[in-house]
Write a protein that holds these residues in place. Structure first.
Motif, PDB file in Angstrom:
ATOM      1  N   GLU A 146      17.293 -26.583  27.449  1.00 32.50           N
ATOM      2  CA  GLU A 146      16.570 -25.942  27.115  1.00 32.50           C
ATOM      3  C   GLU A 146      15.321 -25.442  27.387  1.00 32.50           C
ATOM      4  O   GLU A 146      14.476 -24.418  27.600  1.00 32.50           O
ATOM      5  N   LEU A 147      14.701 -26.662  27.979  1.00 36.80           N
ATOM      6  CA  LEU A 147      13.823 -25.875  29.120  1.00 36.80           C
ATOM      7  C   LEU A 147      13.492 -25.321  30.531  1.00 36.80           C
ATOM      8  O   LEU A 147      13.037 -24.015  29.902  1.00 36.80           O
ATOM      9  N   VAL A 148      15.293 -24.663  30.536  1.00 37.76           N
ATOM     10  CA  VAL A 148      15.169 -23.986  31.687  1.00 37.76           C
ATOM     11  C   VAL A 148      15.189 -22.323  30.988  1.00 37.76           C
ATOM     12  O   VAL A 148      15.226 -21.295  31.262  1.00 37.76           O
ATOM     13  N   MET A 149      16.116 -22.997  29.564  1.00 33.98           N
ATOM     14  CA  MET A 149      15.893 -21.425  29.010  1.00 33.98           C
ATOM     15  C   MET A 149      14.405 -20.957  28.635  1.00 33.98           C
ATOM     16  O   MET A 149      14.283 -19.648  27.597  1.00 33.98           O
ATOM     17  N   ALA A 150      13.877 -21.876  28.417  1.00 32.42           N
ATOM     18  CA  ALA A 150      12.506 -20.952  28.169  1.00 32.42           C
ATOM     19  C   ALA A 150      11.485 -21.042  28.529  1.00 32.42           C
ATOM     20  O   ALA A 150      10.985 -19.916  28.510  1.00 32.42           O
ATOM     21  N   PHE A 151      11.891 -20.893  30.038  1.00 33.10           N
ATOM     22  CA  PHE A 151      11.389 -20.303  30.711  1.00 33.10           C
ATOM     23  C   PHE A 151      11.997 -18.832  31.463  1.00 33.10           C
ATOM     24  O   PHE A 151      12.129 -17.791  31.815  1.00 33.10           O
ATOM     25  N   ALA A 152      13.630 -18.860  31.051  1.00 34.96           N
ATOM     26  CA  ALA A 152      14.531 -17.993  31.793  1.00 34.96           C
ATOM     27  C   ALA A 152      14.543 -16.846  31.108  1.00 34.96           C
ATOM     28  O   ALA A 152      14.669 -15.578  31.246  1.00 34.96           O
ATOM     29  N   ILE A 153      14.806 -16.512  30.074  1.00 28.56           N
ATOM     30  CA  ILE A 153      14.726 -15.915  28.699  1.00 28.56           C
ATOM     31  C   ILE A 153      13.473 -15.363  28.900  1.00 28.56           C
ATOM     32  O   ILE A 153      14.372 -13.890  28.771  1.00 28.56           O
ATOM     33  N   PRO A 154      12.252 -15.260  27.999  1.00 30.94           N
ATOM     34  CA  PRO A 154      11.553 -14.261  28.159  1.00 30.94           C
ATOM     35  C   PRO A 154      11.053 -13.882  29.845  1.00 30.94           C
ATOM     36  O   PRO A 154      10.658 -12.913  29.845  1.00 30.94           O
ATOM     37  N   PHE A 155      11.268 -14.685  30.756  1.00 34.55           N
ATOM     38  CA  PHE A 155      11.638 -14.313  31.829  1.00 34.55           C
ATOM     39  C   PHE A 155      11.996 -12.823  32.120  1.00 34.55           C
ATOM     40  O   PHE A 155      11.575 -11.929  32.370  1.00 34.55           O
ATOM     41  N   PHE A 156      13.193 -13.205  31.912  1.00 32.61           N
ATOM     42  CA  PHE A 156      14.687 -11.849  31.836  1.00 32.61           C
ATOM     43  C   PHE A 156      13.517 -10.726  31.433  1.00 32.61           C
ATOM     44  O   PHE A 156      13.617  -9.429  31.725  1.00 32.61           O
ATOM     45  N   GLN A 157      13.384 -11.217  30.016  1.00 34.09           N
ATOM     46  CA  GLN A 157      12.932 -10.170  28.632  1.00 34.09           C
ATOM     47  C   GLN A 157      11.993  -8.997  29.377  1.00 34.09           C
ATOM     48  O   GLN A 157      11.988  -7.892  29.451  1.00 34.09           O
ATOM     49  N   GLN A 158      11.133  -9.694  30.280  1.00 29.82           N
ATOM     50  CA  GLN A 158       9.800  -8.654  30.765  1.00 29.82           C
ATOM     51  C   GLN A 158      10.519  -7.827  31.760  1.00 29.82           C
ATOM     52  O   GLN A 158      10.053  -7.080  31.739  1.00 29.82           O
ATOM     53  N   VAL A 159      11.641  -9.039  33.082  1.00 30.79           N
ATOM     54  CA  VAL A 159      12.049  -8.083  33.773  1.00 30.79           C
ATOM     55  C   VAL A 159      12.667  -7.080  33.425  1.00 30.79           C
ATOM     56  O   VAL A 159      13.410  -6.759  34.675  1.00 30.79           O
ATOM     57  N   THR A 160      13.215  -6.895  32.175  1.00 30.18           N
ATOM     58  CA  THR A 160      14.696  -5.680  32.446  1.00 30.18           C
ATOM     59  C   THR A 160      13.601  -4.416  32.184  1.00 30.18           C
ATOM     60  O   THR A 160      14.317  -3.437  32.618  1.00 30.18           O
ATOM     61  N   GLY A 161      12.159  -4.510  32.241  1.00 28.31           N
ATOM     62  CA  GLY A 161      11.069  -3.235  32.729  1.00 28.31           C
ATOM     63  C   GLY A 161      10.678  -2.226  31.146  1.00 28.31           C
ATOM     64  O   GLY A 161       9.975  -1.385  31.626  1.00 28.31           O
ATOM     65  N   ILE A 162      11.141  -3.672  30.375  1.00 29.25           N
ATOM     66  CA  ILE A 162      11.093  -2.395  28.657  1.00 29.25           C
ATOM     67  C   ILE A 162       9.615  -2.373  29.437  1.00 29.25           C
ATOM     68  O   ILE A 162       8.910  -1.617  27.919  1.00 29.25           O
ATOM     69  N   ASN A 163       8.504  -3.318  29.505  1.00 29.53           N
ATOM     70  CA  ASN A 163       6.607  -2.751  29.092  1.00 29.53           C
ATOM     71  C   ASN A 163       6.060  -1.757  29.983  1.00 29.53           C
ATOM     72  O   ASN A 163       5.387  -0.587  29.893  1.00 29.53           O
ATOM     73  N   VAL A 164       7.253  -0.935  30.942  1.00 32.70           N
ATOM     74  CA  VAL A 164       7.047   0.022  32.000  1.00 32.70           C
ATOM     75  C   VAL A 164       7.032   1.204  30.568  1.00 32.70           C
ATOM     76  O   VAL A 164       6.170   2.315  30.698  1.00 32.70           O
ATOM     77  N   VAL A 165       7.863   1.619  29.147  1.00 28.44           N
ATOM     78  CA  VAL A 165       7.936   2.136  29.065  1.00 28.44           C
ATOM     79  C   VAL A 165       7.379   1.626  27.895  1.00 28.44           C
ATOM     80  O   VAL A 165       6.903   3.149  27.198  1.00 28.44           O
ATOM     81  N   ALA A 166       7.565   0.485  26.831  1.00 29.82           N
ATOM     82  CA  ALA A 166       6.264   0.163  26.378  1.00 29.82           C
ATOM     83  C   ALA A 166       5.068   0.502  26.316  1.00 29.82           C
ATOM     84  O   ALA A 166       4.128   0.971  25.004  1.00 29.82           O
ATOM     85  N   PHE A 167       4.555   0.473  27.347  1.00 29.91           N
ATOM     86  CA  PHE A 167       2.725   0.713  27.438  1.00 29.91           C
ATOM     87  C   PHE A 167       2.568   1.734  28.743  1.00 29.91           C
ATOM     88  O   PHE A 167       1.200   2.663  27.901  1.00 29.91           O
ATOM     89  N   SER A 225       6.422 -15.326  28.160  1.00 37.12           N
ATOM     90  CA  SER A 225       6.366 -14.027  28.338  1.00 37.12           C
ATOM     91  C   SER A 225       5.126 -13.072  27.914  1.00 37.12           C
ATOM     92  O   SER A 225       4.623 -12.616  29.219  1.00 37.12           O
ATOM     93  N   PHE A 226       4.251 -14.436  28.133  1.00 38.26           N
ATOM     94  CA  PHE A 226       2.427 -13.651  27.799  1.00 38.26           C
ATOM     95  C   PHE A 226       2.107 -13.219  30.164  1.00 38.26           C
ATOM     96  O   PHE A 226       1.758 -11.983  30.466  1.00 38.26           O
ATOM     97  N   VAL A 227       2.583 -14.341  30.686  1.00 39.20           N
ATOM     98  CA  VAL A 227       2.248 -14.453  31.806  1.00 39.20           C
ATOM     99  C   VAL A 227       2.944 -13.138  32.786  1.00 39.20           C
ATOM    100  O   VAL A 227       1.990 -12.828  32.968  1.00 39.20           O
ATOM    101  N   PHE A 228       4.267 -12.782  31.915  1.00 39.39           N
ATOM    102  CA  PHE A 228       5.221 -12.332  32.704  1.00 39.39           C
ATOM    103  C   PHE A 228       4.552 -10.860  32.562  1.00 39.39           C
ATOM    104  O   PHE A 228       5.192  -9.700  33.082  1.00 39.39           O
ATOM    105  N   THR A 229       4.476 -10.824  31.553  1.00 42.35           N
ATOM    106  CA  THR A 229       4.105  -9.604  31.277  1.00 42.35           C
ATOM    107  C   THR A 229       2.627  -9.028  31.209  1.00 42.35           C
ATOM    108  O   THR A 229       2.759  -7.453  32.279  1.00 42.35           O
ATOM    109  N   PHE A 230       1.983  -9.989  31.543  1.00 44.14           N
ATOM    110  CA  PHE A 230       0.704  -9.901  32.352  1.00 44.14           C
ATOM    111  C   PHE A 230       0.615  -9.403  34.031  1.00 44.14           C
ATOM    112  O   PHE A 230       0.780  -8.269  34.308  1.00 44.14           O
ATOM    113  N   ALA A 231       1.601 -10.261  34.593  1.00 48.42           N
ATOM    114  CA  ALA A 231       2.202  -9.540  36.192  1.00 48.42           C
ATOM    115  C   ALA A 231       2.810  -8.157  35.503  1.00 48.42           C
ATOM    116  O   ALA A 231       1.898  -7.499  37.328  1.00 48.42           O
ATOM    117  N   VAL A 232       4.036  -7.513  34.746  1.00 51.34           N
ATOM    118  CA  VAL A 232       4.174  -6.459  34.759  1.00 51.34           C
ATOM    119  C   VAL A 232       3.417  -5.172  34.438  1.00 51.34           C
ATOM    120  O   VAL A 232       2.526  -4.281  35.724  1.00 51.34           O
TER     121      VAL A 232
END
Length: 475
Positions: free
Chosen positions: A253-274, A396-403
């Protein structure tokens, strides 16, 4: 959140708060040539990215605090606090007189996002019947998509206001959904899971289950809730939810709690969204054209998320992850190639990029967009659910900030190569999900934890978890 991406492309807004960026933009508009790559660097302003990214700093802190509120007082108070913060942030943003006010407004909005993103997905997953949980939980992303679409339409209309105050309307309009969220939270019933966790009142939880399921036959589901609550209460360190996550038995569960939001942000979607309006301006569209193109992508994203709602409980989560991942990967690679070739040949390519961005957004809309919220909300057992969801949102916030911080300089230095960068991550995450994530389709939420025991990779850890649990009970 999406309103900001649009107002960042509005001349009056940039001229008032970010004059250096505005001057560079005007110079580029006059002297633009297709073989000049300087237009990628127009929005590479630290002040501008600080304004955009400030939301994620406060959101990160707020979501960690929201864990205690959600666990101790229930899901409803967290939703209410999120709505109130949204209201305050939108009011301050619409009336801003300087950059400091804008940043404070973004910080307040971040608090709202932190509380809402932590509590709303949990609320939906716990209230939904197992056979419809995917569709109902995906409604969270659908509403985000509708908000994205509404924000883009608002920005497109307000940028036409000749007096130059359209950006104020755009930022202040965020108060409308904030009001709905705040007032709606006052009338929502609490989830049966939360009732048992916070009060231990089994009778009240049973009545709530009967009410929301529309039947008196809820004994099996109630028994699952009571069992999950007993396991939660038997954990000696239950009040330290974040420490529980560090235990070996919760490693999957801990691995997925980190991996899923990390992967969601590095899809590049925030390049499009913002940065979509900014990106479309770099490929030749004017202010109005860039906002219209962003509006089109918003329509596509919302429609694809709606489609995901219809099929997620039939085809499963992993199938949508696979199809969406392959679609995003292909579109990102082709976008990068087309832009690079078009720049060398000095040819127009704006409309081709818009079409391919729509293909990419559609792939995200029925995969990582909704599933990035659905899967974390359903894979955690009750005793760590609130804390684990907070970790998911915080990551998710950490990596959205990084993006948000990295995209302008990356776009400046890499140009079209930025799409290959994110495409590589999409390839990695598509493979990882297929290998390491169990399928949760139609599984009752309090039974999902048992899926790890049957998994080819995580099974050994979960067997050790059972042994540890048996040992602790014997002692």
């Amino acid at each position: 959140m999406t309103y900001v991406g649009g107002v960042m492309s509005m001349g009056p807004f940039l001229k008032r708060f970010f004059p250096k960026v505005y001057m560079l933009q005007e110079e580029d508009r006059i002297t633009r040539s297709h073989n000049n790559k300087n237009h990628y660097c127009l929005f590479n302003s630290q002040l501008l990215t600080s304004f955009t990214s400030s939301l994620y700093v406060s959101g990160f802190i707020a979501t960690l605090l929201a864990s205690s509120v959600t666990r101790s007082w229930g899901r409803k108070p967290s939703i209410f606090l999120g709505g109130v913060s949204f209201l305050a942030g939108s009011a301050l943003g619409g009336s801003a007189q300087n950059v400091a006010m804008l940043i404070i407004a973004r910080l307040l909005l971040g608090v709202g996002v932190g509380f809402a993103n932590q509590s709303v997905p949990l609320y939906l997953s716990e209230m939904a019947p197992a056979r419809y949980r995917g569709a109902i939980s995906n409604g969270f992303q659908l509403c985000i998509g509708i908000g994205f679409l509404t924000a883009n339409f608002t920005n497109y209309e307000t940028q036409k206001i000749k007096q130059g105050y359209g950006w104020r309307i755009s930022l202040a309009t965020a108060a409308v959904p904030a009001s709905i969220l705040t007032l709606g939270s006052l009338f929502l019933p609490e989830t049966p899971n939360s009732i048992i966790q916070t009060t231990g009142d089994v009778r009240k939880a049973e009545l709530m289950l009967r009410r929301i399921r529309g039947t008196n036959d809820v004994q099996d589901e109630l028994a699952d809730l009571i069992e999950a609550s007993s396991e939660s209460n038997s954990n000696a360190s239950q009040q330290h939810g974040f420490l529980n996550l560090l235990q070996r038995r919760y490693r999957p569960e801990l691995v997925m709690a980190f991996a899923i939001p990390f992967f969601q942000q590095v899809t590049g979607i925030n390049v499009v969204a913002f940065y979509a309006p900014v990106l479309f301006r770099t490929v030749g569209f004017g202010e109005s054209g860039s906002l219209m193109s962003t509006l089109v992508t918003g329509i596509v994203g919302t429609a694809s998320t709606f489609l995901s709602m219809l099929v997620v409980d039939r085809v499963g989560r992993k199938t949508l992850f696979l199809v969406g991942g392959l679609q995003m990967l292909a579109s990102q690679v082709v976008i990068g190639v087309i832009i690079m070739v078009a720049e060398v040949r000095d040819e127009g390519y704006g409309y081709a990029v818009v079409v391919l961005v729509c293909v990419y957004v559609a792939g995200f809309g029925w995969s990582w967009g909704p599933l990035g919220w659905l899967v974390p909300s359903e894979i955690f057992p009750l005793e760590i659910r609130s804390a684990a969801q907070s970790v998911t949102v915080a990551v998710s916030f950490v990596f959205t900030f990084a993006v948000a911080q990295s995209v302008p300089p990356m776009l400046c230095k890499l140009g079209a190569g930025i799409f290959f960068f994110y495409g590589g991550w999409v390839a990695v995450m598509t493979v990882a999900v297929q290998l390491f994530l169990p399928e949760t389709k139609n599984v009752p939420i309090e039974k999902v934890a048992g899926l790890w025991e049957k998994h080819w990779f995580w099974g050994e850890l979960t067997r050790k978890r059972d042994i540890q649990g048996t040992t602790s009970v014997s002692i």
